[in-house]
Motif scaffolding. Structure first.
Motif, PDB file in Angstrom:
ATOM      1  N   GLU A 136      34.779  43.142  39.842  1.00 26.88           N
ATOM      2  CA  GLU A 136      33.646  43.234  40.779  1.00 26.88           C
ATOM      3  C   GLU A 136      32.909  41.895  40.845  1.00 26.88           C
ATOM      4  OE1 GLU A 136      32.495  45.785  42.670  1.00 26.88           O
ATOM      5  OE2 GLU A 136      33.921  47.292  41.993  1.00 26.88           O
ATOM      6  N   ILE A 137      32.680  41.305  39.699  1.00 30.41           N
ATOM      7  CA  ILE A 137      31.954  40.031  39.638  1.00 30.41           C
ATOM      8  C   ILE A 137      32.737  38.934  40.353  1.00 30.41           C
ATOM      9  CG2 ILE A 137      31.149  38.208  38.078  1.00 30.41           C
ATOM     10  CD1 ILE A 137      30.546  40.562  36.045  1.00 30.41           C
ATOM     11  N   GLU A 138      34.022  38.813  40.046  1.00 24.39           N
ATOM     12  CA  GLU A 138      34.837  37.756  40.661  1.00 24.39           C
ATOM     13  C   GLU A 138      34.921  37.910  42.176  1.00 24.39           C
ATOM     14  OE1 GLU A 138      38.624  36.849  38.947  1.00 24.39           O
ATOM     15  OE2 GLU A 138      37.759  36.541  36.959  1.00 24.39           O
ATOM     16  N   ALA A 139      35.150  39.114  42.645  1.00 25.63           N
ATOM     17  CA  ALA A 139      35.244  39.328  44.090  1.00 25.63           C
ATOM     18  C   ALA A 139      33.891  39.079  44.763  1.00 25.63           C
ATOM     19  CB  ALA A 139      35.734  40.749  44.384  1.00 25.63           C
ATOM     20  N   SER A 140      32.826  39.454  44.094  1.00 26.42           N
ATOM     21  CA  SER A 140      31.485  39.261  44.660  1.00 26.42           C
ATOM     22  C   SER A 140      31.099  37.786  44.660  1.00 26.42           C
ATOM     23  CB  SER A 140      30.461  40.096  43.892  1.00 26.42           C
ATOM     24  OG  SER A 140      30.777  41.472  44.035  1.00 26.42           O
ATOM     25  N   GLN A 141      31.515  37.043  43.655  1.00 25.27           N
ATOM     26  CA  GLN A 141      31.289  35.595  43.664  1.00 25.27           C
ATOM     27  C   GLN A 141      32.048  34.951  44.816  1.00 25.27           C
ATOM     28  OE1 GLN A 141      32.488  34.791  39.603  1.00 25.27           O
ATOM     29  NE2 GLN A 141      30.360  34.736  38.891  1.00 25.27           N
ATOM     30  N   LEU A 142      33.225  35.454  45.085  1.00 26.68           N
ATOM     31  CA  LEU A 142      34.007  34.977  46.222  1.00 26.68           C
ATOM     32  C   LEU A 142      33.264  35.269  47.526  1.00 26.68           C
ATOM     33  CD1 LEU A 142      36.652  33.726  47.261  1.00 26.68           C
ATOM     34  CD2 LEU A 142      37.663  36.013  47.175  1.00 26.68           C
TER      35      LEU A 142
END
Length: 186
Positions: free
Chosen positions: A58-64
């Protein structure tokens, strides 16, 4: 006299056999219980690993999403995901370490593949895929996973973490569905 001695030896032999059988039965029952507890602990550990990996995803996709040219609504949702899942992953990692588990330090290979697929998109196509896959689909799966774990997890500390996180995850799902409906209406 010899007969009496044989009878006594036979009685002693039977008593020893009975005691040995009782000890064997008790030992077997104890080992079975230990094996079951180990299996339950393994289920708890597997849940923790999946929960931590999911939060990292979730964090990685949201940072993207913040790096892409996303709409203000998508950016706001992404910021919420980064903040909330960042807190969840830290709490879960700390708990896992306290329980003697070595927690994962990122998303699963499958989840990394999902992020890679999102990287190829931009604009409205990215926003739609991010909200649908990471917002709605991932949270539907996560909420279901946490609800099931709430019934199956044995460790009281992990169960408390689940019950603390579940309302937040359900709120994320509501937010994602509302955002998805708003995008569909445009």
């Amino acid at each position: 006299r010899r007969l009496r001695l044989l009878e006594q030896q036979d009685a002693l032999h039977r008593e020893r056999a009975r005691i040995a059988k009782d000890i064997h039965d008790d030992l077997g029952a104890s080992l079975t219980q230990i094996a079951l507890l180990g299996e339950l602990a393994q289920q708890d550990r597997a849940f923790m690993e999946n929960a931590i990996q999911g939060s990292y995803a979730e964090i990685e996709a949201s940072q993207l999403a913040l790096k892409k040219d996303s709409s203000p609504d998508v950016r706001a949702f992404a910021n919420t995901m980064i903040s909330d899942h960042g807190k969840m992953v830290e709490e879960a990692r700390t708990l896992a370490q306290q329980k003697g588990y070595t927690p994962p330090d990122g998303p699963s290979v499958l989840q990394k593949g999902e992020a890679t697929a999102l990287k190829t998109l931009s604009g409205g196509a990215f926003d739609a895929a991010y909200v649908n896959r990471i917002g709605v689909a991932a949270h539907e799966s996560t909420v279901q996973q946490f609800q099931q774990a709430d019934q199956e997890v044995q460790d009281p500390d992990i169960k408390a973490m689940i019950r603390k996180a579940l309302p937040k995850l359900q709120e994320h799902l509501r937010m994602a569905r509302a955002l998805d409906a708003k995008q569909d209406a445009q």
